[in-house]
Each structure stands twice: as structure tokens, then as C-alpha cells.
Design an enzyme around this catalytic site. Sequence first.
Site, PDB file in Angstrom:
ATOM      1  N   ASP A  35       2.405 -40.595 -68.437  1.00 19.07           N
ATOM      2  CA  ASP A  35       1.202 -39.490 -68.070  1.00 19.07           C
ATOM      3  C   ASP A  35       2.000 -38.488 -68.587  1.00 19.07           C
ATOM      4  O   ASP A  35       3.418 -37.985 -67.729  1.00 19.07           O
ATOM      5  CB  ASP A  35       0.561 -39.159 -66.887  1.00 19.07           C
ATOM      6  CG  ASP A  35       0.019 -38.256 -66.792  1.00 19.07           C
ATOM      7  OD1 ASP A  35      -0.386 -37.709 -67.057  1.00 19.07           O
ATOM      8  OD2 ASP A  35      -1.005 -38.330 -65.622  1.00 19.07           O
ATOM      9  N   ARG A  95       0.881 -35.184 -69.391  1.00 20.35           N
ATOM     10  CA  ARG A  95      -0.068 -34.069 -68.868  1.00 20.35           C
ATOM     11  C   ARG A  95       0.814 -32.590 -67.851  1.00 20.35           C
ATOM     12  O   ARG A  95       1.142 -33.486 -67.532  1.00 20.35           O
ATOM     13  CB  ARG A  95      -1.322 -34.195 -68.490  1.00 20.35           C
ATOM     14  CG  ARG A  95      -2.492 -35.046 -69.399  1.00 20.35           C
ATOM     15  CD  ARG A  95      -3.853 -35.777 -68.474  1.00 20.35           C
ATOM     16  NE  ARG A  95      -3.798 -37.215 -67.449  1.00 20.35           N
ATOM     17  CZ  ARG A  95      -4.004 -37.041 -66.864  1.00 20.35           C
ATOM     18  NH1 ARG A  95      -5.840 -36.708 -66.722  1.00 20.35           N
ATOM     19  NH2 ARG A  95      -3.645 -37.939 -65.814  1.00 20.35           N
TER      20      ARG A  95
END
Length: 219
Positions: free
Chosen positions: A141, A143
Site C-alpha cells: 500500500d 497511498r
Amino acid sequence: MTDSDVAYRDGTSIASGVERVAQVRLSTEHGEFLAVGYLDRIRGDEQIALVHGDVEGEGTLTRLHSECLTGDAFGSRHCECGDQLGAALRAIVHEGRGVLVYLQGHEGRGIGLLAKLRAMALQAEGLDTVEANLALGLPADARDYRVAADILHDLGVRSVRLMSNNPLKREALVRHGIAITEQVPLLIEPREENLAYLVAKRERFGHDLPHLEAAAKPS
């Protein structure tokens, strides 16, 4: 502190990382919104927030929605993103006030569209969503929610009722100075095509998805 600054919970301030560029009324199948366009001054990305009602102040119903072309635009059954997008917009209109920040650059949890498609191909061969990203040499991830917090600050949102099943999203917003008064589940009935993906999100990222237990039981 100037009008272009944002205040963080520790009392410090930094220059806002976003510039409000345009806004226009947007009529959708879910209701009426004010579409507010932003430029991310740091990354150069274009971003958008859909605002319904007066969102300034405390306890604003809020969704941070990561860009997902396959789910949002094409209706892919591999994920629940498109269904979550519609459900969040409907909930905001029903509430009478709220904001959805649609986060460009978050495709495939931040790895980009082409890499996401490659990861989906690996998932079709049996890897889970985390294993697929790692097999490509990419983070599980990638983000960053800094720009979302900057947009909420610009809109005058001081605390939110966050529509999310993801504890990492909550932690990121708090870290960037947005208080969370409530985490509101956004549960979508799983399909056969996305059940394994959702189970991986629960097991790998700690997503709060209690409805999967019933779906996993044989009928």
C-alpha cells in the site's frame, strides 16, 4: 498564520499543499454536489472533492475514495470500489451534508493502473492482493492521505465521521490533523468474484469486514 495555511492538532501550521482552482455545481444520479477542483502543489496532481451542504465544522460525514478506474468506471466485480463510491454519495445526500474526496494517484493502492493490472493477473493465478504487489517489487500500500487532509482543511472541515472500513486511513487522517469523531462502516455485500480479495484486505490490512463471515459459510 495566513489564509493559505492549515493548523495541525499540535498547534503548528504549514503552508497548504493544495490550491483551489475551480468549482461548479454537479448534478449526479445520487444528488446535487459542488465539485471543487484542486491542484496538489507538491505532486502536481489534480484532485476533486464533491461537497453536499454546509460541510464546515465538526462531525462532517466524509469519504476518502481512492481512484479505481476498473471498479468506478468499468464496474469491475474484482473489488467493491464502484459500489462503495455510489453508497458513499447516497449516504452524504441522505445525511444532508458531507464530502467525498476522490483521490487521484491512488490507483491500485498507489502503484498505478498498469501495475495494478499486472497485479490482478497474478491474483488470477492464485496470489492474494498483497502477495501480488510484493511479487512485482512494489509496496502493498503506497497511498498517502496528506492531500486529502489539506483539502478537508481548505473546506473548513475540523473533524469527520469517516466512512471507511480501513483503520490505516483513520490513522493517516489523524496524523495529518483531522480529528475522527466516528468511523462509519461502508459494507458492501460481497460477490463470488471479490470474496477472496475482501478476505485478504481483512487479514492483511485489518479492514473491519464482519459481514464476510456469513458470506464465507456454505449454504
